[in-house]
Write an enzyme that holds these catalytic residues in place. Structure first.
Site, PDB file in Angstrom:
ATOM      1  CB  SER A 364      -0.870  -0.006   1.245  1.00  0.00           C
ATOM      2  OG  SER A 364      -1.580   1.190   1.307  1.00  0.00           O
ATOM      3  NE  ARG A 365       3.282   1.515  -5.592  1.00  0.00           N
ATOM      4  CZ  ARG A 365       2.442   1.125  -6.522  1.00  0.00           C
ATOM      5  NH1 ARG A 365       1.418   1.861  -6.859  1.00  0.00           N
ATOM      6  NH2 ARG A 365       2.639  -0.020  -7.141  1.00  0.00           N
ATOM      7  CB  VAL A 366      -0.808   6.742   0.025  1.00  0.00           C
ATOM      8  CG1 VAL A 366      -0.033   7.352  -1.094  1.00  0.00           C
ATOM      9  CG2 VAL A 366      -2.074   6.109  -0.481  1.00  0.00           C
TER      10      VAL A 366
END
Ligand code: ATP
Ligand code: MG
Length: 523
Positions: A364-366
């Protein structure tokens, strides 16, 4: 295409004859040819891209290919009634859908019309389904959690409001289940949900509607569906209708969760459509603009600032892979558009590790900036521990004499996997998740066998939900969403008591099987 010489000269003669006549803009065209749900229409010069056109018998079509002498129109109804020479009228309207709260609890088709037999939907506003995504200036960073209630996701691959997180995996690996559980988990959280079903079996959609209804989730959800039997143009437009409904809520300050189930079928519908329109096929026979198809859809999910309304759309698109191949065309496209992916592995699913989230391939990048502090406190090392476990697991198959350190990593990993297992429909709130994970983080589970982990998990949940002392601890964590040092110690003491109770049920328990005697004495 061969054109006879006399035909050309005929056209030129006509042109010369009409040279001085006034230009008449035509609002009516004529069907030149029709086949496979696509009509070629001539005589409509000013038609807009995506404009709705009316064929005789109120059959609608959408202008897709605008060429010099004719246009390609995809038919959205029964195309068999249309014949060559039919007149086609302009409507000067693009495809629109009704939006607003009247849609909640309803099931609509790909263009927003009710199909649940509950009568007309009294919407007061309609919006075009194709709209440009909100711009950079109106966007805000993601810093609030979108809780799915699934421990493996909320702890390891957290999602924030306004994020786009892909759910990807082979067929029958629990993709839809994760999305539906996430919707059900929004109950009482003031989040509206849109479930978009594209190209699915009608029976599957009916089951989903029933499941949502049974769990009291239908009242804040709208289902937009075009089944596998629907024509390609309708399937193509369906997710845009869904996001338009969601946008109306976002711009009025509300949080929305939208699920696209699934975009692989959406891409296939678009491929069908494009091939019928004779657009040139590219890789895997998809047209060249298949990337834009999904990027313009997913870009419409955002979290926007107060001035623009202040709401958010969190998107959970789903992609089905073949034999776990995430490097195929459509999967790589959508992976690059989204802010992370939850990869579901068939191997894990078949090994009964469900949800079958492959923590190594999922990211999950953010979302981690949106996690509550308590979760960060207990979950920060989890991913690493799991990675170590999977690596050593592969190794340990070769030799039997493992050193103590390796053995402890392996047994700890097994217990993490066990804690992360979760039956469908049994979502957990954030605080309970952190309390369960505390037992892992503090290595308290060390003293019990794997087979006891599940019952311990249930005991922890029950204690902190039902027992007076437990509830008090729960409330004080919830107050600040974090563990203060003394609350943490009290929670640990209580969990230890539960573990000791669990140990007391094991006949001939020997602590030396689990660790050193002096550590056990301190425990
Ligand atoms: P499809 O490719 O057909 O769309 P899918 O990937 O969406 O499948 P689901 O329909 O969500 O998969 O789940 C497949 C089956 O696995 C269902 O029967 C479901 O009940 C079961 N299942 C999913 N998640 C879990 C879980 N966490 N625990 C137990 N069973 C599960
Ligand atoms: Mg599914």
């Amino acid at each position: 295409m061969s054109i006879k010489l006399n035909q050309i000269s005929e056209v030129i003669k006509q042109q010369i004859k009409n040279y001085s006549s006034k230009v008449i803009k035509s609002e009516e065209g004529i069907v030149l040819s029709i086949g496979d749900g696509v009509a070629t229409v001539s005589g409509l010069e000013d038609v807009m891209n995506g404009e709705l056109l009316m064929f005789p018998g109120e059959i609608a079509g959408m202008a897709m290919n605008l060429e010099e002498s004719s246009i390609g129109v995809v038919i959205m109804g029964d195309a068999s009634k249309i014949v060559q020479g039919d007149r086609v009228k302009r409507t000067k309207e693009v495809v629109r859908t009704g939006v607003g709260n009247a849609l909640l609890g309803r099931v609509v088709n790909g263009i927003g019309q009710p199909i649940d037999g509950l009568g007309k939907i009294e919407t007061t506003k309609t919006l075009p389904v194709e709209r440009i995504a909100t711009g950079v200036m109106s966007r805000k960073s993601v810093d609030q959690p979108m809780e799915t209630g699934i421990v493996a996701i909320d702890s390891l691959i957290p999602i924030g409001k306004g994020q786009r997180e892909l759910i990807i995996g082979d067929r029958q690996t629990g993709k839809t289940t994760i999305a539906i559980d996430a919707i059900i988990n929004q109950k009482g959280k003031n989040v509206k949900c849109v479930y978009v079903a594209i190209g699915q079996k009608e029976s599957t959609v009916t089951q989903i509607v029933e499941k949502l209804r049974k769990n009291g989730a239908l009242e804040y959800t709208v289902i937009v569906t075009s089944s596998a039997s629907e024509s390609a143009p309708i399937q193509y437009i369906t997710p845009y209708t869904g996001v338009t409904i969601a946008e109306e809520w976002m711009f009025s300050g509300e949080d929305v969760l939208i699920v696209y189930d699934d975009l692989s079928k959406h891409a296939q519908a678009y491929r069908t459509l494009s091939l019928l329109l004779r657009r040139p096929p590219g890789r895997e026979a998809y047209p060249g603009d298949v990337f834009y198809l999904h990027s313009r859809l997913l870009e419409r999910s955002a979290r926007i600032t107060k001035e623009y309304g202040g709401g958010s759309i969190t998107a959970l698109p789903i992609i089905e892979t073949l034999a776990g191949d995430i490097s195929a065309y459509i999967p790589t496209n959508v992976i690059s558009i989204t802010d992370g992916q939850i990869f579901l592995s068939e191997r894990l699913f078949n090994a009964n590790i469900r949800p079958a989230v492959d923590t190594g391939l999922s990211v999950s990048r953010v979302g981690s900036s949106a996690q509550i502090k308590a979760m960060k406190q207990v979950a920060s090392t989890l991913k690493l521990e799991l990675a170590q476990y999977y690596e050593l697991q592969a190794f340990s198959k070769f030799g039997s004499d493992l050193d103590e350190n390796t053995r402890s990593i392996l047994s700890h990993g097994e217990k993490i996997v066990e804690i992360l297992r979760q039956p469908e429909g049994k979502t957990l709130d954030q605080i309970l998740q952190t309390l369960v994970l505390l037992a892992i983080n503090e290595k308290l589970v060390k003293w019990i066998p794997v087979s006891k982990v599940e019952s311990l998990k249930l005991a922890i949940i029950k204690f902190f939900m039902k027992d007076a002392a437990g509830k008090a601890i729960y409330e004080s964590i919830k107050e600040k969403n974090e563990f203060s040092e003394d609350i943490k110690q009290t929670a640990i003491t209580e969990i230890k008591k539960l573990i000791k109770k669990s140990i007391s049920t094991i006949p001939d328990y020997n602590p030396l099987d689990y660790g050193r005697q002096e550590d056990y004495d301190k425990f």
